[in-house]
Design a protein around this motif. Sequence first.
Motif, PDB file in Angstrom:
ATOM      1  N   ILE A  31       0.846  -1.188   0.000  1.00 24.23           N
ATOM      2  CA  ILE A  31       0.000   0.000   0.000  1.00 24.23           C
ATOM      3  C   ILE A  31       0.884   1.241   0.000  1.00 24.23           C
ATOM      4  N   SER A  32       0.287   2.322  -0.483  1.00 26.57           N
ATOM      5  CA  SER A  32       0.942   3.630  -0.518  1.00 26.57           C
ATOM      6  C   SER A  32       0.018   4.625   0.166  1.00 26.57           C
ATOM      7  N   ASP A  33       0.579   5.519   0.964  1.00 27.42           N
ATOM      8  CA  ASP A  33      -0.301   6.417   1.732  1.00 27.42           C
ATOM      9  C   ASP A  33      -0.912   7.531   0.883  1.00 27.42           C
ATOM     10  N   ASN A  34      -0.470   7.694  -0.366  1.00 24.19           N
ATOM     11  CA  ASN A  34      -1.093   8.707  -1.225  1.00 24.19           C
ATOM     12  C   ASN A  34      -1.705   8.107  -2.487  1.00 24.19           C
ATOM     13  N   SER A  35      -2.116   6.838  -2.394  1.00 18.89           N
ATOM     14  CA  SER A  35      -2.707   6.137  -3.531  1.00 18.89           C
ATOM     15  C   SER A  35      -3.943   5.377  -3.071  1.00 18.89           C
ATOM     16  N   SER A  36      -4.898   5.185  -3.982  1.00 16.36           N
ATOM     17  CA  SER A  36      -6.070   4.364  -3.680  1.00 16.36           C
ATOM     18  C   SER A  36      -6.055   3.075  -4.494  1.00 16.36           C
ATOM     19  N   PHE A  37      -4.854   2.625  -4.846  1.00 18.14           N
ATOM     20  CA  PHE A  37      -4.651   1.300  -5.412  1.00 18.14           C
ATOM     21  C   PHE A  37      -4.061   0.372  -4.349  1.00 18.14           C
ATOM     22  N   LEU A  38      -4.324  -0.912  -4.485  1.00 17.12           N
ATOM     23  CA  LEU A  38      -3.542  -1.954  -3.832  1.00 17.12           C
ATOM     24  C   LEU A  38      -2.598  -2.502  -4.890  1.00 17.12           C
ATOM     25  N   TYR A  39      -1.324  -2.686  -4.544  1.00 13.86           N
ATOM     26  CA  TYR A  39      -0.321  -3.128  -5.506  1.00 13.86           C
ATOM     27  C   TYR A  39       0.095  -4.565  -5.200  1.00 13.86           C
ATOM     28  N   GLN A  40       0.234  -5.354  -6.260  1.00 17.83           N
ATOM     29  CA  GLN A  40       0.776  -6.697  -6.139  1.00 17.83           C
ATOM     30  C   GLN A  40       2.066  -6.763  -6.951  1.00 17.83           C
ATOM     31  N   TYR A  41       3.161  -7.079  -6.263  1.00 21.87           N
ATOM     32  CA  TYR A  41       4.444  -7.230  -6.939  1.00 21.87           C
ATOM     33  C   TYR A  41       4.787  -8.706  -6.973  1.00 21.87           C
ATOM     34  N   GLU A  42       4.779  -9.280  -8.192  1.00 20.46           N
ATOM     35  CA  GLU A  42       5.128 -10.682  -8.370  1.00 20.46           C
ATOM     36  C   GLU A  42       6.658 -10.791  -8.385  1.00 20.46           C
ATOM     37  N   LYS A  50      -1.589  -3.325 -10.516  1.00 17.14           N
ATOM     38  CA  LYS A  50      -2.346  -2.342  -9.752  1.00 17.14           C
ATOM     39  C   LYS A  50      -3.795  -2.807  -9.626  1.00 17.14           C
ATOM     40  N   ILE A  51      -4.263  -2.890  -8.411  1.00 19.11           N
ATOM     41  CA  ILE A  51      -5.615  -3.359  -8.132  1.00 19.11           C
ATOM     42  C   ILE A  51      -6.456  -2.166  -7.688  1.00 19.11           C
ATOM     43  N   LYS A  52      -7.494  -1.840  -8.457  1.00 15.85           N
ATOM     44  CA  LYS A  52      -8.364  -0.719  -8.105  1.00 15.85           C
ATOM     45  C   LYS A  52      -9.194  -1.060  -6.875  1.00 15.85           C
ATOM     46  N   LEU A  53      -9.240  -0.125  -5.927  1.00 18.73           N
ATOM     47  CA  LEU A  53     -10.105  -0.298  -4.767  1.00 18.73           C
ATOM     48  C   LEU A  53     -11.496   0.258  -5.034  1.00 18.73           C
ATOM     49  N   PHE A  54     -11.582   1.183  -5.985  1.00 17.62           N
ATOM     50  CA  PHE A  54     -12.863   1.667  -6.511  1.00 17.62           C
ATOM     51  C   PHE A  54     -12.610   2.217  -7.911  1.00 17.62           C
ATOM     52  N   GLU A  55     -13.651   2.615  -8.600  1.00 21.99           N
ATOM     53  CA  GLU A  55     -13.560   2.894 -10.027  1.00 21.99           C
ATOM     54  C   GLU A  55     -12.549   3.976 -10.378  1.00 21.99           C
ATOM     55  N   ASN A  56     -12.536   5.070  -9.604  1.00 15.67           N
ATOM     56  CA  ASN A  56     -11.634   6.188  -9.942  1.00 15.67           C
ATOM     57  C   ASN A  56     -10.400   6.221  -9.056  1.00 15.67           C
ATOM     58  N   SER A  57      -9.812   5.062  -8.798  1.00 17.90           N
ATOM     59  CA  SER A  57      -8.575   4.998  -8.007  1.00 17.90           C
ATOM     60  C   SER A  57      -7.486   5.855  -8.649  1.00 17.90           C
ATOM     61  N   GLN A  58      -6.703   6.521  -7.792  1.00 17.52           N
ATOM     62  CA  GLN A  58      -5.683   7.463  -8.260  1.00 17.52           C
ATOM     63  C   GLN A  58      -4.376   7.269  -7.500  1.00 17.52           C
ATOM     64  N   GLU A  59      -3.328   7.885  -8.055  1.00 18.25           N
ATOM     65  CA  GLU A  59      -2.022   7.930  -7.399  1.00 18.25           C
ATOM     66  C   GLU A  59      -1.635   9.385  -7.154  1.00 18.25           C
ATOM     67  N   ASN A  60      -0.685   9.585  -6.235  1.00 12.10           N
ATOM     68  CA  ASN A  60      -0.219  10.930  -5.881  1.00 12.10           C
ATOM     69  C   ASN A  60      -1.385  11.860  -5.539  1.00 12.10           C
ATOM     70  N   ILE A  61      -2.262  11.371  -4.680  1.00  7.14           N
ATOM     71  CA  ILE A  61      -3.416  12.159  -4.227  1.00  7.14           C
ATOM     72  C   ILE A  61      -2.927  13.241  -3.265  1.00  7.14           C
TER      73      ILE A  61
END
Length: 277
Positions: A31-42, A50-61
């Motif tokens: 997780i990132s404290d300024n993003s609304s994505f959940l990230y999976q690093y294989e 990048k996994i959207k937590l809702f439709e308009n997920s953003q980065e660098n909020i």
Amino acid sequence: MKSFELKPQFTITGIGATSGLVYTNNSLYIISDNSSFLYQYEIGNQKLNKIKLFENSQENIAKKDKLDFESITLFDNKLFLFGSGSTKKRDKRFTYNLKNQEVKEKDLSKLYKKLREFASLSEDELNIEGAIIDADNYYFFQRGNGENAKNGLFVYHKTSKELQFTSIKLPKVEDVEATFTDAILIDETVYFLAAAENTTSTYNDGEILGSFIGSFNLKDMELHFIQKIAETNKFEGLTLFKNSETELEFLLCEDNDTEELVSEIYNLKLWKTQTNS
């Protein structure tokens, strides 16, 4: 005798301001404290999803608008992501089901209000930076970097809804007390990260004076050990990587407080003779 070994493990491009991580099935969920994505690093193929937590997920909020995810934990094959609670916009919890990829959102404003009132925290002093879930309880790690410096652990019983708060004092660096930034549970022992940050605000960042790792037992809340591991890094995420008879290996992430979408993941090795002394 050297008590720990810290070194870079790998660099991930495409995510910044990392604040928590979970290692499972050869993947890192971050997780990132300024993003609304959940990230999976294989890890095997070095691929970031990048996994959207809702439709308009953003980065660098922007700071005033961000959900401020500071805690991620795994329980019952689900990832739980918690907002810090330091503003009204940060009172959310999301769950991600690893089996069916279902995302659910929950408003925690009533629970967070209860935590504030129980520990006599002002509106902006609640700052949940770590979470653990077991069959009976939620454990919330309050980072006491607010004006009243209340660093400690909330225990919230799932069935009875009973609440406990235990203050936990950590070492000081230049008169600045270290405060929790993450925690995990291994058997009955809590391993935690803490940082000494020269600020009395849960909102505004300050100069980093060092990061620590330590442990205590959940039964008595007494500190087993604490070790300074870095002078200037602000480590905010901790997950177990390997557990042998003689060593514990963790993966760590840090919040570099920039908008750059590049993150360094570190490997921290501890010898069990040191942690059990």
